[in-house]
Scaffold this motif. Structure first.
Motif, PDB file in Angstrom:
ATOM      1  N   ALA A  10     120.942  97.294 -75.588  1.00  0.00           N
ATOM      2  CA  ALA A  10     120.385  96.733 -76.818  1.00  0.00           C
ATOM      3  C   ALA A  10     118.915  97.121 -76.907  1.00  0.00           C
ATOM      4  O   ALA A  10     118.159  96.914 -75.953  1.00  0.00           O
ATOM      5  CB  ALA A  10     120.532  95.212 -76.827  1.00  0.00           C
ATOM      6  N   VAL A  11     118.507  97.716 -78.024  1.00  0.00           N
ATOM      7  CA  VAL A  11     117.129  98.199 -78.161  1.00  0.00           C
ATOM      8  C   VAL A  11     116.489  97.674 -79.443  1.00  0.00           C
ATOM      9  O   VAL A  11     117.153  97.530 -80.469  1.00  0.00           O
ATOM     10  CB  VAL A  11     117.054  99.743 -78.136  1.00  0.00           C
ATOM     11  CG1 VAL A  11     117.300 100.284 -76.751  1.00  0.00           C
ATOM     12  CG2 VAL A  11     118.025 100.361 -79.133  1.00  0.00           C
ATOM     13  N   ASN A  12     115.205  97.427 -79.345  1.00  0.00           N
ATOM     14  CA  ASN A  12     114.403  97.043 -80.499  1.00  0.00           C
ATOM     15  C   ASN A  12     113.018  97.645 -80.327  1.00  0.00           C
ATOM     16  O   ASN A  12     112.300  97.301 -79.392  1.00  0.00           O
ATOM     17  CB  ASN A  12     114.325  95.518 -80.622  1.00  0.00           C
ATOM     18  CG  ASN A  12     113.412  95.061 -81.743  1.00  0.00           C
ATOM     19  OD1 ASN A  12     112.275  94.655 -81.495  1.00  0.00           O
ATOM     20  ND2 ASN A  12     113.882  95.140 -82.965  1.00  0.00           N
ATOM     21  N   ASN A  13     112.672  98.578 -81.204  1.00  0.00           N
ATOM     22  CA  ASN A  13     111.363  99.234 -81.168  1.00  0.00           C
ATOM     23  C   ASN A  13     111.088  99.894 -79.821  1.00  0.00           C
ATOM     24  O   ASN A  13     110.071  99.651 -79.178  1.00  0.00           O
ATOM     25  CB  ASN A  13     110.244  98.240 -81.506  1.00  0.00           C
ATOM     26  CG  ASN A  13     110.373  97.667 -82.903  1.00  0.00           C
ATOM     27  OD1 ASN A  13     110.952  98.296 -83.790  1.00  0.00           O
ATOM     28  ND2 ASN A  13     109.855  96.481 -83.109  1.00  0.00           N
ATOM     29  N   ALA A  17     111.267 105.357 -75.409  1.00  0.00           N
ATOM     30  CA  ALA A  17     112.078 105.347 -74.196  1.00  0.00           C
ATOM     31  C   ALA A  17     113.563 105.549 -74.435  1.00  0.00           C
ATOM     32  O   ALA A  17     114.278 106.005 -73.537  1.00  0.00           O
ATOM     33  CB  ALA A  17     111.874 104.021 -73.449  1.00  0.00           C
ATOM     34  N   ALA A  18     114.073 105.196 -75.607  1.00  0.00           N
ATOM     35  CA  ALA A  18     115.519 105.108 -75.831  1.00  0.00           C
ATOM     36  C   ALA A  18     116.249 106.415 -75.542  1.00  0.00           C
ATOM     37  O   ALA A  18     117.301 106.418 -74.884  1.00  0.00           O
ATOM     38  CB  ALA A  18     115.794 104.656 -77.266  1.00  0.00           C
ATOM     39  N   VAL A  19     115.720 107.534 -76.010  1.00  0.00           N
ATOM     40  CA  VAL A  19     116.412 108.814 -75.822  1.00  0.00           C
ATOM     41  C   VAL A  19     116.468 109.185 -74.348  1.00  0.00           C
ATOM     42  O   VAL A  19     117.512 109.612 -73.838  1.00  0.00           O
ATOM     43  CB  VAL A  19     115.734 109.927 -76.642  1.00  0.00           C
ATOM     44  CG1 VAL A  19     116.269 111.296 -76.235  1.00  0.00           C
ATOM     45  CG2 VAL A  19     115.966 109.691 -78.125  1.00  0.00           C
ATOM     46  N   GLN A  20     115.372 109.016 -73.641  1.00  0.00           N
ATOM     47  CA  GLN A  20     115.360 109.334 -72.215  1.00  0.00           C
ATOM     48  C   GLN A  20     116.321 108.438 -71.441  1.00  0.00           C
ATOM     49  O   GLN A  20     116.997 108.877 -70.506  1.00  0.00           O
ATOM     50  CB  GLN A  20     113.946 109.202 -71.647  1.00  0.00           C
ATOM     51  CG  GLN A  20     113.836 109.536 -70.163  1.00  0.00           C
ATOM     52  CD  GLN A  20     114.355 110.933 -69.832  1.00  0.00           C
ATOM     53  OE1 GLN A  20     114.161 111.880 -70.601  1.00  0.00           O
ATOM     54  NE2 GLN A  20     115.032 111.064 -68.701  1.00  0.00           N
ATOM     55  N   ASP A  96     118.375  97.485 -69.726  1.00  0.00           N
ATOM     56  CA  ASP A  96     117.395  97.419 -70.809  1.00  0.00           C
ATOM     57  C   ASP A  96     117.051  98.825 -71.288  1.00  0.00           C
ATOM     58  O   ASP A  96     117.169  99.797 -70.542  1.00  0.00           O
ATOM     59  CB  ASP A  96     116.136  96.698 -70.349  1.00  0.00           C
ATOM     60  CG  ASP A  96     116.383  95.218 -70.080  1.00  0.00           C
ATOM     61  OD1 ASP A  96     117.357  94.676 -70.627  1.00  0.00           O
ATOM     62  OD2 ASP A  96     115.596  94.617 -69.318  1.00  0.00           O
ATOM     63  N   GLY A  97     116.582  98.915 -72.510  1.00  0.00           N
ATOM     64  CA  GLY A  97     116.285 100.206 -73.108  1.00  0.00           C
ATOM     65  C   GLY A  97     114.837 100.624 -73.008  1.00  0.00           C
ATOM     66  O   GLY A  97     114.413 101.570 -73.692  1.00  0.00           O
ATOM     67  N   ASP A  98     114.056  99.958 -72.145  1.00  0.00           N
ATOM     68  CA  ASP A  98     112.631 100.268 -72.051  1.00  0.00           C
ATOM     69  C   ASP A  98     112.299 101.278 -70.958  1.00  0.00           C
ATOM     70  O   ASP A  98     111.140 101.615 -70.745  1.00  0.00           O
ATOM     71  CB  ASP A  98     111.824  98.991 -71.820  1.00  0.00           C
ATOM     72  CG  ASP A  98     112.279  98.192 -70.594  1.00  0.00           C
ATOM     73  OD1 ASP A  98     113.039  98.752 -69.775  1.00  0.00           O
ATOM     74  OD2 ASP A  98     111.885  97.016 -70.465  1.00  0.00           O
ATOM     75  N   CYS A 160     116.669  90.231 -64.753  1.00  0.00           N
ATOM     76  CA  CYS A 160     116.976  91.643 -64.522  1.00  0.00           C
ATOM     77  C   CYS A 160     118.034  92.098 -65.519  1.00  0.00           C
ATOM     78  O   CYS A 160     119.095  91.476 -65.652  1.00  0.00           O
ATOM     79  CB  CYS A 160     117.468  91.846 -63.091  1.00  0.00           C
ATOM     80  SG  CYS A 160     117.887  93.561 -62.712  1.00  0.00           S
ATOM     81  N   GLY A 161     117.772  93.211 -66.188  1.00  0.00           N
ATOM     82  CA  GLY A 161     118.688  93.706 -67.207  1.00  0.00           C
ATOM     83  C   GLY A 161     119.906  94.419 -66.662  1.00  0.00           C
ATOM     84  O   GLY A 161     120.850  94.699 -67.408  1.00  0.00           O
TER      85      GLY A 161
END
Length: 243
Positions: A10-13, A17-20, A96-98, A160-161
């Motif tokens: 799940a990503v927000n802004n 980082a999301a693509v990597q 996490d998407g960070d 922890c994600g």
């Protein structure tokens, strides 16, 4: 072979980082699973930056990538739930998407769960060598100690994600905002076991945390009495048999 794992992010802004993160997941899981055994689901929780566009731009490069867009912002738990509801795999792997969660550790908890007995419903990561600043670590430790003492969920790090959970177990859990912070307790409530695995933590290099330390503590203190109530009001029937 049937689809085994759905990796849900799940990503927000998180345009930086999301693509990597998506590329790293694909590289790591492709080394263990065949291309027809895993999928990667990114749920964009109505980002206001270029997260969605950047993910769409690499979809041809990553054929296992699926992208789901929220019309309204729901927070991390809502994003995870959307991913699970749309998942095709028997195991849901989460991170996490960070960029702070190494995909290799997500694979580790996934393979541990896959090899575990059916009564193990989830394998959760516990971060070692956390890269957050001292005030965030102290606030997290304080909140974790209170939650653990009140719920006896065995977890030292619910923030922890990195988690892997059987999809049918997740679908039995009560949904509420921020329920992702209480998943070990909720899994136990349903009569399943949670195992814990040490994982690494990386420094965040893009974006920013969605919570302040005070905000994170307030969320924890607000939700804790509700989870305690859910636990008190549940009567587990144990194993069931059709006769």
């Amino acid at each position: 072979m049937s689809l085994v794992v759905s990796v849900v992010v799940a990503v927000n802004n998180e345009e930086g980082a999301a693509v990597q993160v998506a590329r790293e997941i694909d590289t790591v899981f492709a080394g263990t699973y065949g291309s027809d055994q895993y999928e990667i689901i990114f749920v964009d929780d109505k980002s206001r930056d270029a997260t969605l566009e950047r993910l769409q731009a690499v979809r041809a490069e990553l054929p296992r990538l699926r992208i789901i867009r929220h019309q309204s912002n729901t927070g991390k738990s809502g994003g995870v739930r959307t991913g699970v509801l749309n998942a095709r795999g028997d195991i849901i792997a989460m991170l996490d998407g960070d960029g702070q969660n190494p995909a290799a550790d997500v694979l580790k908890v996934t393979t541990v769960l896959e090899a575990s007995a059916p009564e193990v419903g989830m394998v959760a990561g516990e971060r070692r060598n956390r890269q957050d600043n001292q005030s965030k670590r102290l606030a997290s430790r304080w909140a974790n100690n209170i939650r653990k003492s009140m719920l006896n969920d065995g977890s030292n790090d619910t923030g922890c994600g990195i988690k892997a959970i059987r999809r049918h177990v997740f679908l039995r859990l009560p949904y509420f905002d921020n329920m992702h912070r209480y998943m070990p307790a909720l899994v136990t409530r349903e009569g399943f076991l949670t195992l814990f695995q040490p994982v690494e933590d990386r420094l965040r290099t893009t974006g920013q945390s969605k919570y302040t330390n005070i905000g994170r503590l307030l969320e924890a203190l607000t939700d804790l009495p509700g989870v305690m109530w859910l636990n008190r009001r549940y009567r587990n029937p144990g194993s069931t048999t059709e006769v």
